[in-house]
Enzyme design. Structure first.
Site, PDB file in Angstrom:
ATOM      1  N   CYS A 158       0.865  -1.165   0.000  1.00  0.00           N
ATOM      2  CA  CYS A 158       0.000   0.000   0.000  1.00  0.00           C
ATOM      3  C   CYS A 158       0.904   1.217   0.000  1.00  0.00           C
ATOM      4  O   CYS A 158       2.107   1.108   0.162  1.00  0.00           O
ATOM      5  CB  CYS A 158      -0.867   0.032   1.252  1.00  0.00           C
ATOM      6  SG  CYS A 158      -1.750  -1.498   1.511  1.00  0.00           S
ATOM      7  N   ARG A 206       1.364   1.428  -6.163  1.00  0.00           N
ATOM      8  CA  ARG A 206       1.543   0.386  -5.144  1.00  0.00           C
ATOM      9  C   ARG A 206       0.226  -0.280  -4.738  1.00  0.00           C
ATOM     10  O   ARG A 206       0.237  -1.285  -4.045  1.00  0.00           O
ATOM     11  CB  ARG A 206       2.205   0.987  -3.895  1.00  0.00           C
ATOM     12  CG  ARG A 206       3.657   1.331  -4.111  1.00  0.00           C
ATOM     13  CD  ARG A 206       4.285   1.794  -2.834  1.00  0.00           C
ATOM     14  NE  ARG A 206       4.266   0.796  -1.783  1.00  0.00           N
ATOM     15  CZ  ARG A 206       5.175  -0.145  -1.643  1.00  0.00           C
ATOM     16  NH1 ARG A 206       6.169  -0.225  -2.471  1.00  0.00           N
ATOM     17  NH2 ARG A 206       5.093  -1.009  -0.645  1.00  0.00           N
ATOM     18  N   TRP A 211      -3.938  -1.738  -1.172  1.00  0.00           N
ATOM     19  CA  TRP A 211      -3.836  -2.972  -1.975  1.00  0.00           C
ATOM     20  C   TRP A 211      -4.234  -4.065  -0.988  1.00  0.00           C
ATOM     21  O   TRP A 211      -3.465  -4.456  -0.132  1.00  0.00           O
ATOM     22  CB  TRP A 211      -2.399  -3.116  -2.438  1.00  0.00           C
ATOM     23  CG  TRP A 211      -2.080  -4.337  -3.212  1.00  0.00           C
ATOM     24  CD1 TRP A 211      -1.712  -5.563  -2.727  1.00  0.00           C
ATOM     25  CD2 TRP A 211      -2.046  -4.462  -4.635  1.00  0.00           C
ATOM     26  NE1 TRP A 211      -1.466  -6.419  -3.762  1.00  0.00           N
ATOM     27  CE2 TRP A 211      -1.656  -5.785  -4.933  1.00  0.00           C
ATOM     28  CE3 TRP A 211      -2.312  -3.587  -5.687  1.00  0.00           C
ATOM     29  CZ2 TRP A 211      -1.521  -6.240  -6.237  1.00  0.00           C
ATOM     30  CZ3 TRP A 211      -2.172  -4.041  -6.978  1.00  0.00           C
ATOM     31  CH2 TRP A 211      -1.791  -5.348  -7.244  1.00  0.00           C
ATOM     32  N   ASN A 236       0.711   0.211   6.445  1.00  0.00           N
ATOM     33  CA  ASN A 236       1.164  -0.616   5.327  1.00  0.00           C
ATOM     34  C   ASN A 236       1.867  -1.821   5.931  1.00  0.00           C
ATOM     35  O   ASN A 236       2.743  -1.657   6.766  1.00  0.00           O
ATOM     36  CB  ASN A 236       2.126   0.230   4.467  1.00  0.00           C
ATOM     37  CG  ASN A 236       2.705  -0.551   3.308  1.00  0.00           C
ATOM     38  OD1 ASN A 236       2.222  -1.623   2.966  1.00  0.00           O
ATOM     39  ND2 ASN A 236       3.746  -0.004   2.713  1.00  0.00           N
ATOM     40  N   GLY A 237       1.466  -3.032   5.524  1.00  0.00           N
ATOM     41  CA  GLY A 237       2.085  -4.239   6.079  1.00  0.00           C
ATOM     42  C   GLY A 237       1.010  -5.187   6.576  1.00  0.00           C
ATOM     43  O   GLY A 237      -0.158  -5.057   6.204  1.00  0.00           O
ATOM     44  N   GLU A 278      10.174 -20.720 -18.842  1.00  0.00           N
ATOM     45  CA  GLU A 278      10.039 -19.338 -18.385  1.00  0.00           C
ATOM     46  C   GLU A 278      11.290 -18.523 -18.745  1.00  0.00           C
ATOM     47  O   GLU A 278      11.192 -17.374 -19.180  1.00  0.00           O
ATOM     48  CB  GLU A 278       9.770 -19.323 -16.871  1.00  0.00           C
ATOM     49  CG  GLU A 278       9.692 -17.965 -16.208  1.00  0.00           C
ATOM     50  CD  GLU A 278       8.649 -17.026 -16.815  1.00  0.00           C
ATOM     51  OE1 GLU A 278       7.810 -17.457 -17.606  1.00  0.00           O
ATOM     52  OE2 GLU A 278       8.724 -15.826 -16.498  1.00  0.00           O
ATOM     53  N   LYS A 287      11.227 -15.212 -21.091  1.00  0.00           N
ATOM     54  CA  LYS A 287      11.786 -13.911 -20.666  1.00  0.00           C
ATOM     55  C   LYS A 287      12.724 -13.379 -21.730  1.00  0.00           C
ATOM     56  O   LYS A 287      12.665 -12.224 -22.111  1.00  0.00           O
ATOM     57  CB  LYS A 287      12.592 -14.030 -19.372  1.00  0.00           C
ATOM     58  CG  LYS A 287      11.942 -14.016 -18.015  1.00  0.00           C
ATOM     59  CD  LYS A 287      10.976 -12.969 -17.691  1.00  0.00           C
ATOM     60  CE  LYS A 287       9.689 -13.033 -18.409  1.00  0.00           C
ATOM     61  NZ  LYS A 287       8.523 -13.582 -17.869  1.00  0.00           N
ATOM     62  N   GLU A 322      10.871 -12.358 -25.033  1.00  0.00           N
ATOM     63  CA  GLU A 322      10.022 -11.166 -24.860  1.00  0.00           C
ATOM     64  C   GLU A 322      10.809  -9.865 -24.951  1.00  0.00           C
ATOM     65  O   GLU A 322      10.346  -8.909 -25.548  1.00  0.00           O
ATOM     66  CB  GLU A 322       9.392 -11.184 -23.460  1.00  0.00           C
ATOM     67  CG  GLU A 322       8.102 -11.923 -23.348  1.00  0.00           C
ATOM     68  CD  GLU A 322       7.510 -11.760 -21.961  1.00  0.00           C
ATOM     69  OE1 GLU A 322       6.419 -11.200 -21.858  1.00  0.00           O
ATOM     70  OE2 GLU A 322       8.151 -12.180 -20.972  1.00  0.00           O
ATOM     71  N   HIS A 362      15.299 -36.386 -28.999  1.00  0.00           N
ATOM     72  CA  HIS A 362      14.181 -36.840 -29.830  1.00  0.00           C
ATOM     73  C   HIS A 362      13.876 -35.857 -30.956  1.00  0.00           C
ATOM     74  O   HIS A 362      12.764 -35.809 -31.470  1.00  0.00           O
ATOM     75  CB  HIS A 362      12.945 -37.080 -28.955  1.00  0.00           C
ATOM     76  CG  HIS A 362      13.166 -38.155 -27.942  1.00  0.00           C
ATOM     77  ND1 HIS A 362      13.268 -39.489 -28.274  1.00  0.00           N
ATOM     78  CD2 HIS A 362      13.374 -38.102 -26.604  1.00  0.00           C
ATOM     79  CE1 HIS A 362      13.497 -40.214 -27.185  1.00  0.00           C
ATOM     80  NE2 HIS A 362      13.576 -39.372 -26.153  1.00  0.00           N
ATOM     81  N   LYS A 383       0.804  -5.361 -20.958  1.00  0.00           N
ATOM     82  CA  LYS A 383       0.887  -5.921 -19.609  1.00  0.00           C
ATOM     83  C   LYS A 383      -0.324  -6.794 -19.301  1.00  0.00           C
ATOM     84  O   LYS A 383      -0.225  -7.795 -18.628  1.00  0.00           O
ATOM     85  CB  LYS A 383       1.021  -4.786 -18.581  1.00  0.00           C
ATOM     86  CG  LYS A 383       1.276  -5.271 -17.164  1.00  0.00           C
ATOM     87  CD  LYS A 383       2.624  -5.948 -17.016  1.00  0.00           C
ATOM     88  CE  LYS A 383       2.787  -6.647 -15.685  1.00  0.00           C
ATOM     89  NZ  LYS A 383       3.845  -7.677 -15.728  1.00  0.00           N
TER      90      LYS A 383
HETATM   91  O1  M6R Z   1      -1.868 -11.416 -16.109  1.00  0.00           O
HETATM   92  P1  M6R Z   1      -1.630 -12.849 -16.455  1.00  0.00           P
HETATM   93  O2  M6R Z   1      -0.699 -13.529 -15.533  1.00  0.00           O
HETATM   94  O3  M6R Z   1      -2.888 -13.629 -16.633  1.00  0.00           O
HETATM   95  O4  M6R Z   1      -0.910 -12.784 -17.871  1.00  0.00           O
HETATM   96  C1  M6R Z   1      -0.602 -13.930 -18.594  1.00  0.00           C
HETATM   97  C2  M6R Z   1       0.432 -13.625 -19.656  1.00  0.00           C
HETATM   98  O5  M6R Z   1      -0.061 -12.705 -20.569  1.00  0.00           O
HETATM   99  C3  M6R Z   1       1.736 -13.088 -19.041  1.00  0.00           C
HETATM  100  O6  M6R Z   1       2.256 -13.963 -18.093  1.00  0.00           O
HETATM  101  C4  M6R Z   1       2.795 -12.851 -20.136  1.00  0.00           C
HETATM  102  O7  M6R Z   1       3.213 -14.083 -20.658  1.00  0.00           O
HETATM  103  C5  M6R Z   1       3.961 -12.049 -19.555  1.00  0.00           C
HETATM  104  N1  M6R Z   1       4.278 -10.974 -20.443  1.00  0.00           N
HETATM  105  C6  M6R Z   1       5.183 -12.839 -19.363  1.00  0.00           C
HETATM  106  O8  M6R Z   1       6.279 -12.091 -19.000  1.00  0.00           O
END
Ligand code: M6R
Length: 602
Positions: free
Chosen positions: A2, A27, A75, A99-100, A478, A482, A485, A501, A597
């Site tokens: 928060c 936040r 939050w 906050n906490g 993952e 990363k 992306e 394979h 996002k």
């Molecule tokens: O908000 P969400 O976790 O549902 O989003 C899912 C994906 O769009 C998200 O994880 C995306 O793959 C990210 N950009 C990964 O870094």
């Protein structure tokens, strides 16, 4: 998670608070509130949702003369995002923002209720203001009452409290959550982050854990457990954007560094001495459940895949994982003994939301693991466990992933408790490893520097293969996501044992293999998979606690008995590698091309 602000001085207080909160809105933004004592009069305003709702509510309010004021943007952790649960929390003659998380609030609440105190909210914070007033009612001086209050609190907090019992005073305390005091002449400001006071105050003191005190008549008195304490201020930075990033070059970098502390938030009040507790889960929620299906997209899907290993291994519950966009159209066969778990950082991902609605129509019970309270997926689900990662600004998810995995690990252990699926020793080892996770996530400067230097060798080539086995396979997926992306280089994650394979046909000196080689899990197996690639001249970057003679490059990690500790440490390495490659390539790390996002379209 928060944001809090405070002001003591003669200026109009509402705008100072609202402007400060605006800077902290990133936040948390499910509700906000302010309280002002000026010329002996206490007034407050609260509103659910974004800060503009509060601005609108307080539109005609003005505060004249010397006074004290506090504000908060929330939050939610305890209790839904309603006006009653919004801060400041009110007693009979005092207000508090916090906050906490107060871990022992239930015990304190019971005690206060037994004395006849009536609680208005479901929050942990409200106990603070009632406790303070109970001490005042016993005849204590206001500062002594505040001191006694703080002494009773367990958990993390940054607290500001104002009271008619001491007008023109702000009481403050910090333990585990950020808080600073800033100055401009006789005017005193408080905030959980300096962005809220840059441009208003000139210098600041950043409080240490265990410090508390009060501000009155332009003077601040600071204490810690040894008594009164002197302090010196430092000049505030002048650049707000830089300040929001806390000196890091990108939000993604800041978020990688934050992982150690947000994992602590994720565990707070949930990882107890002997058990795991999820207060947010209704009693008997898991009754009649004999299977689990996890559904998510992108990074959240990778967290789900990691979780499926843990749920089967620890909780002994059959678990399968589906990509939400696939699940929606495959005409799945669903049975009502299946718990449908969605995972989402944003809580707004269209495919995940629609998959959830489908599962609900089929009569399945649903649980979401989500970072945003009151989001569509949280509202649609029967129950929710919030990951408490705080707002994630970098499009490439980092701390959200770490906290999702942590929740799934805790959930696996929580479910194992139900029918004693694990022996005591094993359960202890898991709990012990969980407690050591924040440390495994600390980014060492030396490590970052080494990855920075190595990264210059990985800016070309015809592709990357991230490989791993068991839980390190989803981590490989993952790591590859990363990298692609934010670097726009082609990368794939693969189960190490599957390379032979097919994909091994790609191996040559220009194929970069990032090998996740933990010592605690299937080390000899992955070692022979990597040897096969090395024999075909692939360039190998090995990440392992064990030196590996065939590696072209090597990043050494800590020896650890628990695979999850190795998992989190290697996760940080892959995140930093993607970050450093992307920076060298001159890309926009926080807003990579073609991405958003929150993906609210199919
Ligand atoms: O908000 P969400 O976790 O549902 O989003 C899912 C994906 O769009 C998200 O994880 C995306 O793959 C990210 N950009 C990964 O870094």
């Amino acid at each position: 998670m928060c944001g809090i602000v405070g002001y003591l001085g003669p200026k109009e207080k509402k705008n100072i608070l609202l402007d400060g909160l605006q800077e902290l809105e990133y936040r948390g933004y499910d509700s906000a509130g302010i309280a002002v004592i000026s010329q002996g009069k206490l007034q407050h305003f609260k509103a659910v949702g974004k800060l503009e709702n509060l601005r609108e509510k307080a539109r005609d309010f003005r505060s004249e003369g010397l006074g004290a004021a506090i504000g908060h943007t929330r939050w939610a952790t305890h209790g839904k995002p309603t006006e009653l649960n919004a801060h400041p929390h009110v007693g009979a003659f005092s207000y508090v923002v916090h906050n906490g998380i107060i871990e022992n609030y239930q015990e304190l609440k019971k005690e206060l209720e037994a004395q006849g105190v009536r609680f208005l909210s479901q929050t942990d914070t409200e106990t603070i203001v009632h406790l303070f007033e109970a001490f005042i009612n016993k005849g204590m001086e206001p500062f002594e009452a505040f001191r006694q209050t703080i002494a009773r609190l367990e958990g993390a907090y940054a607290i500001l409290l104002i009271s008619e019992a001491a007008p023109e005073t702000i009481f403050f305390a910090k333990n585990g959550s950020p808080l600073l005091i800033a100055f401009d002449g006789d005017e005193v400001y408080f905030a959980s982050s300096d962005t809220a006071v840059i441009g208003k105050a000139k210098e600041a003191y950043y409080l240490e854990d265990g410090e508390y005190g009060f501000a009155s008549a332009g003077e601040v008195r600071l204490f810690d457990r040894d008594g009164p304490k002197a302090f010196s201020t430092q000049p505030l930075p002048s650049d707000k954007a830089m300040a929001q990033k806390d000196g890091y070059r990108f939000f993604m970098e800041k978020e990688i560094y934050e992982q150690s502390s947000v994992i602590g938030d994720t565990m707070l009040g949930r990882v107890l001495d002997e058990t795991i507790e999820f207060e947010e889960l209704p009693a008997r929620f898991f009754e009649g459940i004999s299977r689990i299906k996890i559904c998510a997209c992108g990074t959240s899907y990778h967290a789900g895949l990691t979780g499926s290993y843990l749920l089967e291994r620890l909780a002994k519950v059959p678990c399968d994982v589906e990509i939400a966009s696939e699940f929606r159209y495959k005409e799945p066969l669903l049975s009502t003994d299946t718990l449908f778990i969605t995972i989402s950082q944003s809580g707004e991902t269209a495919d995940t939301l629609e998959a959830l609605k489908m599962a609900k129509r089929a009569g399945l019970k649903s649980l979401t693991i989500c970072n945003v309270d009151n989001s569509s997926i949280v509202r649609e689900s029967d129950a929710a466990i919030l990951t408490r990662a705080g707002i994630e600004k970098g499009v490439a998810s980092t701390k959200a992933f770490a906290t999702q995995v942590m929740v799934l690990w805790m959930l696996s252990l929580y479910l194992s408790q139900r029918d004693d699926k694990l022996d005591r020793d094993r359960r202890r080892r898991e709990l012990d490893a969980m407690r050591r996770t924040p440390k495994a996530l600390v980014v060492e400067e030396k490590l970052h520097e080494r990855i920075h230097r190595l990264s210059k060798r990985y800016l070309h080539g015809h592709g990357f293969f991230f490989i791993g086995r068991d839980i390190f396979f989803p981590l490989a997926l993952e790591g590859a996501l990363k990298l692609k992306e934010i670097s726009y280089l082609h990368a794939e994650g693969y189960p190490a044992g599957e390379m032979k394979h097919g994909p091994i046909a790609l191996a040559d000196a220009e194929l970069f293999t990032i090998a996740l080689m933990p010592r605690s899990l299937l080390y000899d197996k992955i070692k022979s998979n990597v040897e096969e690639l090395s024999a075909r001249d692939a360039t190998i970057l090995a990440i392992s606690p064990e030196p590996f003679e065939l590696a072209d490059d090597f990043i050494g990690t800590q020896h650890s008995e628990h695979s999850m500790l190795e998992f989190f440490e290697m996760m940080v390495v892959t995140q930093l590698l993607a970050l450093e490659i992307s920076i060298r390539l001159g890309n926009d790390v926080d807003m990579p091309r073609n991405l958003a996002k929150s993906v609210t379209v199919e």
